[in-house]
Design a protein around this motif. Structure first.
Motif, PDB file in Angstrom:
ATOM      1  N   SER A  66       0.816  -1.226   0.000  1.00 30.37           N
ATOM      2  CA  SER A  66       0.000   0.000   0.000  1.00 30.37           C
ATOM      3  C   SER A  66       0.845   1.268   0.000  1.00 30.37           C
ATOM      4  CB  SER A  66      -0.955   0.017   1.205  1.00 30.37           C
ATOM      5  OG  SER A  66      -1.837  -1.081   1.165  1.00 30.37           O
ATOM      6  N   GLU A  69      -0.897   4.200  -1.966  1.00 34.39           N
ATOM      7  CA  GLU A  69      -2.031   4.778  -1.250  1.00 34.39           C
ATOM      8  C   GLU A  69      -1.569   5.584  -0.037  1.00 34.39           C
ATOM      9  OE1 GLU A  69      -5.378   1.660  -0.987  1.00 34.39           O
ATOM     10  OE2 GLU A  69      -3.614   0.570  -1.681  1.00 34.39           O
ATOM     11  N   PHE A  97      -8.686   0.402  -5.480  1.00 39.29           N
ATOM     12  CA  PHE A  97      -8.929   1.525  -4.573  1.00 39.29           C
ATOM     13  C   PHE A  97      -9.552   2.749  -5.244  1.00 39.29           C
ATOM     14  CE2 PHE A  97      -4.276   1.371  -5.518  1.00 39.29           C
ATOM     15  CZ  PHE A  97      -4.154   2.505  -6.313  1.00 39.29           C
ATOM     16  N   HIS A 100     -12.550   4.153  -3.324  1.00 39.66           N
ATOM     17  CA  HIS A 100     -12.173   4.825  -2.074  1.00 39.66           C
ATOM     18  C   HIS A 100     -11.853   6.291  -2.339  1.00 39.66           C
ATOM     19  CE1 HIS A 100     -10.150   5.774   1.680  1.00 39.66           C
ATOM     20  NE2 HIS A 100      -9.067   6.113   0.998  1.00 39.66           N
TER      21      HIS A 100
END
Length: 456
Positions: A66, A69, A97, A100
């Motif tokens: 991640s 992100e 993602f 999101h």
């Protein structure tokens, strides 16, 4: 004296004009962040040479652990950092993602940099829907569309099922009941040697598009009735020995692609054709020279090159994709020139008919503009020797037009994993005999992991 003074003034004026004319016009700087170098390569090849007025700065952060992100969150989540020179003006979002971020305040409304409804209308609905937030605001656009189909081996279909065309194969897999009947027929005809798919998990990415509603409806966890049918289908596939009983991305999965074992079909999207199935159709595929005569000969004689065909399958679906979004804070602070530059760049890569037609010819990728796809098909499509000459664009176009992107939510990755772990795996393996018990545990897990939605 007056003549001398006039001459001096005239000379100064000329020199001043020459200085202004010779000065380089200031460039507009665009900072672009991504998790691969794909977009950078596209910009450098197709866009930057014709736009010397733009200065590009690229930053690549991997998705491993991640990292991407985290970098986005730590930058766009801090007001001063979000508008800093180092912060992205434009950044990419992948399927895992994208929801999101389009649901967050980090991404801006694309209309704020000049996009119009008429421009946005040419994108495939499924990709546009995924790039929208729950209020229908368009925050991301993709240069790709990633519809999925059923990819099958023509020789095995003919040998065991008597199927001689994609149209005949479609009749064998036109819905999930027929799909299961065909899996049973295949088992009988091959005496168990040939399996319909590698594992029951192979069908999930397609089957989830059978739902009428996604995981979250009005802030509450929603378990669509179709998912109960999915569990029964998976259980039958596994317990009746209709699969290789192996998961995706493992050696058994790839062995079926190479023809080392007999696996009839795979549910894969556009990128799965070019970057998964094709380079794994033979041992020793030459990735450096994929189109060389020697490589194609080896893949045809010793692998499955040319033996694959595409058909719609039981349901139209989408799997994957990359979207371009804008940093809301920097877009709000940008002047009209910079907003226009951001708009032009994103529009060029996601909606421009001429570019997308050229890019499709160069890469084979299925592009995100319905208008560009119409142009490609009108110009003769994309006959593909890997598919025995079948036009993959014609098949993918149908799925792209039908897949429902509104099913996706920002919680999908987490909830999908929990459903597989606490419902599908134990139920199909017989570890839990009552699916309601498995679902009850699944709900408990969702409630403990995701505190922002209501779970009954």
């Amino acid at each position: 004296m007056k003549k001398v003074l006039s001459l001096v003034l005239a000379l100064a004026l000329v020199l001043g004009c020459m200085s202004i004319a010779g000065a380089e016009a200031p460039k507009t700087k665009l900072v672009v962040w991504s998790f691969t170098n794909e977009l950078q390569g596209m910009i450098e090849k197709y866009y930057a040479p014709n736009h010397p007025e733009i200065e590009f700065e690229f930053q690549i952060y991997p998705t491993d652990g991640s990292a991407y992100e985290t970098k986005v969150d730590n930058t766009l989540g801090v007001p001063d950092a979000a508008v800093s020179e180092e912060a992205p003006d434009i950044f990419t979002l992948e399927a895992a993602f994208v929801k999101h971020y389009v649901e967050s305040d980090f991404t801006g409304n694309l209309k704020d940099i000049g996009f119009t409804d008429d421009e946005l209308a040419v994108a495939f609905p499924v990709m546009a829907q995924i790039g929208q937030n729950s209020n229908g605001i368009q925050k991301g656009l993709s240069w790709q569309s990633t519809p999925g189909v059923l990819m099958y081996r023509a020789s095995l279909a003919e040998k065991y099922l008597g199927v001689k065309s994609p149209e005949e194969m479609q009749e064998k897999v036109k819905d999930w009941d027929t799909f299961l009947e065909t899996a049973e027929e295949l088992k009988t005809a091959s005496e168990g040697a040939c399996k319909m798919v590698c594992g029951s998990g192979d069908i999930w990415n397609a089957y989830q598009y059978q739902r009428s509603q996604g995981w979250v409806v009005d802030g509450k966890l929603n378990i669509d009735d179709e998912l109960l049918d999915f569990e029964e289908l998976c259980k039958t596939l596994e317990q009746d020995d209709l699969t290789q009983k192996a998961g995706a991305w493992g050696e058994t999965w790839f062995a079926g692609m190479r023809g080392e074992i007999e696996t009839l079909a795979y549910f894969l999207p556009t990128w799965g054709l070019h970057y998964t199935l094709k380079p794994n159709c033979v041992a020793g595929w030459d990735a450096e020279n994929p189109d060389s005569e020697e490589n194609i000969k080896n893949a045809t004689e010793n692998g499955t090159y040319g033996d694959w065909r595409l058909t719609d399958g039981p349901v139209a679906y989408s799997w994957g994709g990359t979207w371009m979004g804008i940093n809301a804070a920097k877009a709000a602070a940008a002047d009209d020139v910079k907003k226009a530059a951001m708009h032009d760049l994103i529009k060029f890569f996601t909606l421009d008919d001429d570019f997308l037609t050229q890019y499709a010819a160069d890469s084979g990728d299925f592009v995100g503009s319905a208008k560009a796809v119409e142009t490609i098909l009108a110009n003769g499509g994309t006959p593909n020797p890997f598919l025995g000459g079948q036009d993959h664009y014609a098949i993918f176009a149908k799925a792209a037009a039908l897949a429902n992107g509104s099913l996706m939510s920002e919680y999908d990755s987490t909830i999908n994993d929990l459903w597989d772990k606490f419902v599908t795996t134990p139920y199909t393996k017989g570890e839990v005999t009552n699916v309601d018990d498995a679902i009850a545990e699944f709900k408990n897990q969702v409630k403990s992991v995701i505190t922002t939605i209501e779970v009954d």
